[in-house]
Design a protein around this motif. Structure first.
Motif, short mmCIF file in Angstrom:
data_model
loop_
_atom_site.label_atom_id
_atom_site.label_comp_id
_atom_site.label_asym_id
_atom_site.label_seq_id
_atom_site.Cartn_x
_atom_site.Cartn_y
_atom_site.Cartn_z
N ALA A 72 0.83 -1.20 0.00
CA ALA A 72 0.00 0.00 0.00
C ALA A 72 0.86 1.24 0.00
O ALA A 72 0.54 2.24 -0.63
N ASN A 73 1.96 1.17 0.74
CA ASN A 73 2.82 2.32 0.86
C ASN A 73 3.83 2.32 -0.28
O ASN A 73 4.61 1.39 -0.44
N LEU A 78 7.60 2.24 0.71
CA LEU A 78 7.96 0.92 1.21
C LEU A 78 8.08 -0.09 0.08
O LEU A 78 9.03 -0.88 0.02
N ALA A 79 7.12 -0.05 -0.84
CA ALA A 79 7.14 -1.00 -1.95
C ALA A 79 8.41 -0.83 -2.76
O ALA A 79 9.06 -1.80 -3.13
N LYS A 80 8.78 0.42 -2.98
CA LYS A 80 9.97 0.68 -3.77
C LYS A 80 11.22 0.16 -3.05
O LYS A 80 12.10 -0.46 -3.65
N GLU A 139 8.45 -5.86 8.34
CA GLU A 139 9.29 -5.66 9.53
C GLU A 139 10.09 -4.36 9.42
O GLU A 139 10.46 -3.76 10.44
N VAL A 140 10.32 -3.92 8.20
CA VAL A 140 11.04 -2.67 8.02
C VAL A 140 10.22 -1.50 8.57
O VAL A 140 10.73 -0.65 9.29
N ARG A 142 16.21 9.51 5.94
CA ARG A 142 16.61 9.30 4.54
C ARG A 142 16.08 7.97 4.02
O ARG A 142 15.46 7.93 2.96
N ILE A 143 16.35 6.88 4.75
CA ILE A 143 15.95 5.59 4.18
C ILE A 143 14.43 5.47 4.15
O ILE A 143 13.88 4.84 3.25
N HIS A 144 13.74 6.06 5.11
CA HIS A 144 12.29 5.94 5.11
C HIS A 144 11.61 7.00 4.27
O HIS A 144 10.39 7.02 4.16
N GLY A 145 12.40 7.91 3.73
CA GLY A 145 11.83 8.95 2.89
C GLY A 145 10.89 9.88 3.66
O GLY A 145 9.83 10.25 3.17
#
Lengths: 435, 413, 252
Positions: free
Chosen positions: A18-19, A22-24, C80-81, C110-113
Motif C-alpha cells: 500500500a505504501n 515501502l514498496a519501492k 518488519e522494516v 533518509r531511508i524511510h523517505g
C-alpha cells in the motif's frame, strides 16, 4: 518541534504494497539480493564452463585408436643372419615390416605419394611396439600374426570425429583416399579404440599419439619432494620461532612483514631468483627438479609459515603453562606438547602450499624446465619437466591431437590437486580441535 | 662428485655418536640420583651437535672456496676441492664427536647446550625468508644496473618502442634493439583493468551475498565451490583463455561485425578476472564479517532493509579493507604470468583497445629468458629490469594494502 | 487503558534451544516498562521480539502472538522494516555509524523517505538532537564523525538517531551498561523526559535504575516472567520468592 511530533505514524498499519515508498524499498532490496545471487551464479557458471570445456576436449585423450594388420615378421628383414641377438633385434628395420604389411593389405596403392600417405596411417611409434614385442618373444620371427598398431594422430582424430568428412578436401588433414582406406579397414573390423595406457606410461614425444605424461609426473614428483624436504622443516622452524620464542623487537617485525610480502611476490620473480642464485651462482644443473624444487620451496615457504603460525597460535596457553608448571623447559613444552598438537594444522597448510607448488608454471619456465625431454627422469639432477609445464608445451603445439592431450593432462593435474586438497580437508576435519 | 657419500658418512657418524652418547650417559653409574643431568637422549643430541657444527662450518668454507677459485689455476684448486676439504670435514666430524663423548659426565649441562643450538637453528630458519627477499632484490638489482649501463633508463621508462630483438651483426647500426617499456606497462594495465572490471563486482557481490544473505548451508556448499576457482593452476586458465575464450570472443566479434583478434586483451583479462573472483570474494567476505554486528543491529533497528544497511553502513565502514583487498588483487593480476603468456600476444602494441592484442611485462620476461640465451646481452638483462620494476610495483601495492587492512582491523578489534 | 503492546504466550527458540517459554506481558502506553532478571534469563530476547530484530538471527524461531497497536506483528502481512521504524531500538553499547553526527541522525529519515527536502531533513535532525538533549553540545560540530563523541554523548546520539525515525515505541537494551555514572544519570534523565511522547521498554541489569525510572517492572527468570507489576510493588513487596531473592541480591 510539535509538527514533527504530529508526523509520527499514529495512522495505523499500512498493508504490504500500500505504501509506495515501502514498496519501492522492498523492490530495491529484492534486486540487490538477486544481484548478489547472480554474481555467485556467474562465478559458478564460469567455473562450470571451464571444467566442461576441459573435460569435453580432454576425455578422448584417454582413448587411442589402433589398427590391426597382419604382420609378417620376416626373417629376411629382421634377422637375416639368424643370430637372435638382442642387438640385431633392436636395430632391425621394423618400419619395413609395417610398410610391407600395409602394401599387402592395400595392393592397389602404387604411386609414391599415395604410398607415403598409406604408411602415414600408422604411427611412427608403432615401430617401438613391434620391437618390444619381438624382443620379448623372438619366436615371433618368421611367423605372421595379426598385430594391433597405434594409428597416427590424424587417423585417431578422424575416428574420434574431430575431423569431419564434410570439410572440403584441401582443408582436411585426412584426404579422400585415406578415408577410403580407413573405411575399408573399419569394415574389416581392423580399427579399434582402446584405453590409452601409453598416455600414463610414456614420456613426451613429438608424435601426439604416443606422447605420455609419465615423464612430467615423475618430474613433478621429484620437484615436489625437494620442495617438501626444504620448505616443510624450515617453515615449521620459522613458525615455531616466531610464535613461541621471538622477542618483540625490530628484527621480528622485519621478519613478519617480510613473510607477508614474500607471500604476495609474483611467482615469476622467484623464477628469476632461481636463475640468478641456483643457476648462475651455484651452478646447479639447468632444467633439473633439484633447482625447480629449491625455487618452489622458497615460494612455498611463506604459505607454510603463515599456516603453521596460525596452527601453533591456536594451541591454548594453558597447555604450555601445564608443561612449564611441571618443570619442562620452554623448548620441551613446545616440542613435546605444542608442536604435536598443532601438527595436523601445519600439515594441512603444507599440503595446500604443495598443491600450489604442483600447479606452478612460470618460475619453472625461467629455470629451463621447458626443454623437450623424452626420457623419464631418473633423479633430481636429471633434466626434467613437470606436469604444468608439459601442459604449457603441449598447448603450444600446433597438432590438433595435442589439444586433447593437453586437456587430458590438465584433467590428470586437476585430479591430483583435488586429491591433495581433499586430503587436506579430511586431515583438518579429522583432527580439528575446538579449544 | 664425492658430495653425497660424504654426507651419508657424516650422517652415519652422527647416528653412531648419538647412540654411543646416549648409552654412555645411561650406563654411567655416577648419573644415578642426579637431578639436573637431563635425559640420556639429550647427551646423544649433544654429541650430534658437536659432530655437525665443525663439518658444517667447513662445508660453508668449501662452498665459498670452490665458488671463488673457479678462475684460479685449475690443478691445485681442483685437488684442494676434491681431496683436502672432504678429508678435513671427516676429520673435523670425528674430532668433534670424540671430544663430545669424552665430555659426557654428570657435571655436563647437556640440555642447555642442546637448547642453545636448537634456538640458533630456529633463528636461522626464520631469517631465511629475509635472505630470500635480499636475494631477490640483489639478483634483480645487479642485472638491472648492468642493463642500464647498456640502455639509458630514460629510454626504458619513457620510450614508446619495444623491440628487443638484436641485430644479426655486432657492428650493425642500432644493434641494441629498442627497449621502451611503456607499451608493456600500458598492456599490463589494460589487462589488469579488464580483470578488475570482471572480478571486483562479481567478487564483491558474492562476498556480500555470502556474509549478509546466504544461509549457513548455502555458504558451506557454495564457498568451497568458488574456492576451486582459486585452486586451479594458472596454466589451465591460460589454456582455457587461449583455446576457448579467445576463440569465442573472436567468433562473437565476427558475428556482430567487429574485428577481434584471437589473442585479444579482452580474453586474457576476462579469464584473469575469473581467476581473481574468489580472491576478492573471500577477502571481502572476511572484511565484511569484521564489521561489528552492533552497526548492523543499529541499522536494522532503525528499520533499514539489508541492502540499505549494506550500501549505507557496511560498505562505507568496510571501505578501507575492501580497497586493500582490491589492491592485493591488482598486484596479483599484474604479476600473473601464465594466462597472459598463453593468451595475450608477444608484440608490443600501444593501444587501449581491448579487442586488440597487447603484451605485458610478465610475457616479455618469459619471452626474453626462455629459450637459448646468452647472459650479459641487453636482451636478457632487460628481463631482470622488467622483473625489478614488477617486483617494486607489486611490493608497493602489497605494503599499502597490508597497511590499510591492518589499520582497518585495528579499528574494529 | 488498552495496552499498546500485548505479548501472548511468546516462545523463542535458537535452533533447538528454547530461550523464552510462553511469556505473557502487557505494556501500557507512554510508560516506562523495565525488564529485569539475571543474565541469560531471556529479557533481551523478549525485547528483540518486539521489533522482530530476532529475524536477523539465523535459526531463530518465534511462536505466539505479539500485538502492537492492534496488529499481530508476526503476521506475514506486516512489514518488519516499517515495524522497526515505529518501534525504535537503542543498544547496549553505543553504536554510532562511522559517519558524521548529522548523517547518523539523518539516516532513518533518509531511508524511510520522511523528509521531502533538505530543509525538512535539517529540521528533523535538529529536532531529534534537541529531544535527545544533545543539540547544545554538538551544534557546532554536526559534521564531525559520530565516534568522536564521548561514550554518554554517543549513546544520546543513538537515541536521537532512533527518535529521528519517528517511532511510537522505543526499546532500550541496557542502554547505560557501558556508561560511567554521570553519563548514566544524563541518559536516565533523558529517558524520563521521553516518556511523555513515547512508550519505552528498557532492559536493565541495575535494579536501582529500574526502580528510579520505570512505572512497570517485569522480572524474568530462566525464560519465563516470574512477576510483573507496578514498580514500587515489585520492589517493595514482591509476591514471588525468586523475585525477592533477586532484588535482595541473593542471586543474579
Amino acid at each position: 518541534m510539535t509538527d514533527i511530533q504530529n508526523q509520527t505514524n499514529k495512522a495505523g498499519w499500512p498493508t504490504n504494497g500500500a505504501n509506495k515508498i515501502l514498496a519501492k524499498r522492498h523492490r530495491t532490496e529484492r534486486n540487490f539480493r538477486r544481484l548478489g545471487l547472480t554474481a555467485i551464479l556467474i562465478a559458478m557458471a564460469l567455473l562450470a564452463t571451464l571444467l566442461v570445456s576441459i573435460v569435453g576436449k580432454g576425455y578422448s585423450a584417454f582413448i587411442q585408436t589402433t589398427i590391426t594388420l597382419d604382420i609378417n615378421f620376416e626373417q629376411e628383414i629382421l634377422d637375416p643372419k639368424d643370430t637372435r641377438s638382442p642387438e640385431t633385434l633392436k636395430a632391425a628395420s621394423y618400419g619395413s615390416v609395417i610398410r610391407n604389411a600395409l602394401r599387402t593389405e592395400f595392393p592397389e596403392v602404387k604411386s609414391r605419394i599415395e604410398l607415403r600417405r598409406l604408411f602415414g596411417l600408422i604411427s611412427k611409434g608403432a615401430v617401438q611396439e613391434l620391437r618390444n614385442a619381438v624382443l620379448a618373444n623372438p619366436k615371433l620371427i618368421g611367423t605372421t600374426r595379426a598385430f594391433e598398431l597405434t594409428a597416427s594422430d590424424d587417423v585417431d582424430m578422424f575416428i574420434k570425429g574431430y575431423i569431419s568428412r564434410d570439410v572440403v578436401e584441401q582443408d582436411r588433414r585426412i584426404k579422400n583416399n585415406e578415408i577410403v582406406w580407413i573405411d575399408r579397414l573399419q569394415n574389416q573390423n581392423a580399427i579399434q579404440t582402446r584405453f590409452n595406457t601409453r598416455f600414463f606410461t610414456g614420456g613426451d614425444s613429438r608424435e601426439p599419439e604416443v606422447a605420455g605424461i609419465l615423464g612430467a609426473m615423475v618430474g613433478s614428483l621429484y620437484t615436489l619432494f625437494i620442495t617438501f624436504i626444504i620448505s616443510f622443516p624450515i617453515g615449521v622452524m620459522s613458525a615455531i620461532y616466531l610464535e613461541e620464542f621471538a622477542p618483540k623487537n625490530k628484527l621480528t617485525d622485519v621478519i613478519e612483514v617480510n613473510i607477508n610480502n614474500l607471500a604476495a611476490v609474483p611467482s615469476i620473480v622467484f623464477g628469476l631468483l632461481g636463475v640468478a642464485l641456483f643457476l648462475n651462482v651455484a651452478h646447479l644443473p639447468r632444467s633439473a627438479p633439484l633447482v625447480g624444487g629449491l625455487t618452489l620451496a622458497l615460494m612455498t615457504l611463506p604459505t607454510i609459515i603463515i599456516a603453521a603460525r596460525a596452527s601453533i597460535r591456536a594451541v591454548p596457553g594453558s597447555i604450555r603453562n601445564a608443561a612449564l608448571g611441571l618443570g619442562a623447559s620452554k623448548q620441551q613444552a613446545v616440542f613435546h606438547h605444542v608442536l604435536p598438537l598443532s601438527l595436523p594444522g601445519i600439515l594441512t597448510g603444507t599440503i595446500i602450499g604443495l598443491s600450489q607448488a604442483l600447479g606452478e608454471t612460470a618460475p619453472l619456465l625461467m629455470i629451463g624446465m621447458v626443454a623437450f625431454i623424452v626420457d623419464i627422469p631418473g633423479g633430481v639432477t636429471d633434466p626434467a619437466t613437470v606436469l604444468p609445464v608439459q601442459i604449457f608445451l603441449w598447448a603450444d603445439s600446433p597438432e590438433r591431437a595435442f589439444v586433447e592431450k593437453t586437456s587430458g593432462a590438465i584433467m590428470v593435474l586437476l585430479s591430483f590437486l583435488v586429491f591433495m586438497n581433499a586430503a587436506a580437508v579430511l586431515l583438518r576435519k579429522k583432527f580439528e580441535q575446538r579449544w | 662428485m664425492s658430495f653425497l657419500p660424504l654426507i651419508i658418512s657424516l650422517l652415519a657418524m652422527c647416528a653412531a655418536g648419538y647412540w654411543y652418547g646416549s648409552k654412555k650417559a645411561l650406563s654411567s653409574h655416577s648419573f644415578a640420583g642426579q637431578q639436573n643431568a637431563g635425559r640420556p637422549h639429550l647427551y646423544g643430541l649433544y654429541v650430534v651437535i658437536w659432530g655437525v657444527i665443525p663439518p658444517a662450518i667447513l662445508l660453508i668454507l668449501w662452498g665459498v672456496f670452490s665458488y671463488s677459485s673457479i678462475d684460479v689455476s685449475g690443478g691445485i684448486a681442483g685437488k684442494i676441492d676434491k681431496v683436502v676439504f672432504p678429508s678435513l670435514i671427516t676429520v673435523a666430524a670425528i674430532l668433534g664427536l670424540t671430544l663430545a663423548v669424552r665430555q659426557i659426565s654428570p657435571n655436563l649441562r647437556a640440555r642447555k647446550t642442546v637448547e642453545a643450538a636448537v634456538y640458533c637453528v630456529l633463528i636461522l630458519a626464520s631469517t631465511l625468508s629475509v635472505f630470500t627477499t635480499i636475494g631477490i632484490v640483489l639478483s634483480l638489482l645487479i642485472e638491472t644496473i648492468q642493463f642500464f649501463e647498456k640502455v639509458p633508463y630514460q629510454e626504458f621508462f619513457f620510450s614508446l618502442n619495444w623491440s628487443p630483438q638484436m641485430a644479426l651483426r655486432e657492428d650493425q647500426v642500432g644493434s641494441s634493439g629498442a627497449f621502451g617499456a611503456i607499451p608493456l606497462f600500458t598492456g599490463t594495465l589494460l589487462i589488469t583493468l579488464i580483470a578488475m572490471i570482471v572480478a571486483v563486482p562479481l567478487g564483491l557481490m558474492s562476498g556480500i551475498y555470502m556474509t549478509e544473505y546466504a544461509s549457513k548451508n548455502f555458504r558451506a556448499t557454495v564457498k568451497p565451490i568458488l574456492e576451486i576457482l582459486a585452486g586451479i593452476p594458472t596454466v589451465v586458465y591460460g589454456f582455457f583463455a587461449a583455446l576457448t575464450v579467445g576463440v569465442f570472443f573472436r567468433d562473437v566479434g565476427t558475428f556482430i561485425g567487429l574485428d577481434v583478434v584471437s589473442e585479444s586483451a579482452l580474453a586474457a583479462g576476462v579469464v584473469m578476472g575469473m581467476m581473481i573472483i574468489p580472491f576478492i570474494s573471500s577477502l571481502s567476505d572476511d572484511i565484511i564479517m569484521a564489521v561489528p554486528q552492533s552497526l548492523r543491529d543499529a541499522s536494522y533497528g532503525l528499520g533499514a532493509t539489508k541492502s540499505e544497511t549494506v550500501i549505507n553502513v557496511i560498505i562505507p565502514a568496510a571501505l578501507p579493507g575492501i580497497v586493500g583487498a582490491i589492491l592485493l588483487a591488482v598486484s596479483r593480476a599484474i604479476g600473473e604470468t601464465m594466462i597472459v603468456v598463453m593468451a595475450a600476444g608477444f608484440a608490443a602494441n600501444l593501444t587501449a583497445n581491448p579487442l586488440e592484442s597487447v603484451t605485458t611485462v610478465t610475457v616479455q620476461i618469459v619471452g626474453l629468458l626462455v629459450g637459448d640465451q646468452e647472459f650479459d646481452s641487453a636482451k636478457t638483462l632487460a628481463a631482470f629490469a622488467l622483473a625489478l620494476t614488477l617486483f617494486a610495483i607489486t611490493l608497493c601495492l602489497n605494503v599499502i594494502a597490508l597497511l590499510v587492512v591492518r589499520k582497518y582491523r585495528e579499528k574494529y578489534d | 487503558m488498552e495496552p499498546i503492546i500485548s505479548a501472548k504466550n511468546v516462545s523463542v527458540y535458537y535452533g533447538k534451544k528454547q530461550a523464552l517459554k510462553g511469556v505473557n506481558l502487557d505494556i501500557p502506553e507512554n510508560q516506562i516498562t523495565a525488564l529485569i532478571g539475571p543474565s541469560g534469563c531471556g529479557k533481551s530476547t523478549f525485547l528483540r521480539c518486539l521489533n522482530r530484530m530476532n529475524d536477523t538471527i539465523e535459526g531463530c524461531r518465534v511462536e505466539g502472538d505479539i500485538i502492537v497497536d492492534g496488529k499481530d506483528i508476526y503476521d506475514p502481512q506486516i512489514d518488519e522494516v516499517y515495524l522497526r521504524a515505529r518501534v525504535g531500538m537503542v543498544f547496549q553499547k553505543p553504536n554510532p555509524f562511522p559517519k558524521s553526527i548529522y548523517d547518523n541522525v539523518a539516516y532513518a529519515p533518509r531511508i524511510h523517505g520522511l523528509a521531502r527536502n533538505k530543509d525538512e531533513l535539517d529540521n528533523m535532525v535538529l529536532a531529534s538532537l534537541e529531544k535527545a538533549g544533545l543539540l547544545a553540545e554538538v551544534q557546532d560540530r554536526l559534521h564531525e564523525i559520530g565516534t568522536s563523541l564521548s561514550g554518554g554523548q554517543q549513546q544520546r546520539l543513538c537515541i536521537a538517531r532512533a527518535l529521528a525515525a519517528q517511532p511510537d515505541i522505543i526499546l532500550m537494551d541496557e542502554p547505560c551498561s557501558a556508561l560511567d555514572p554521570i553519563a548514566t544519570a544524563k541518559v536516565e534523565e533523558l529517558i524520563e523526559e521521553l516518556r511523555a511522547s513515547y512508550t519505552i521498554i528498557i532492559v536493565t541489569h541495575s535494579m536501582q535504575q529500574a526502580a528510579r525510572i520505570s512505572q512497570q517492572t517485569a522480572f524474568f527468570h530462566l525464560g519465563e516472567i516470574v512477576e510483573v507489576g507496578k514498580t514500587e510493588q515489585v520492589f517493595t513487596s514482591p509476591q514471588d520468592s525468586r523475585t525477592q531473592g533477586y532484588i535482595t541480591g541473593r542471586f543474579g
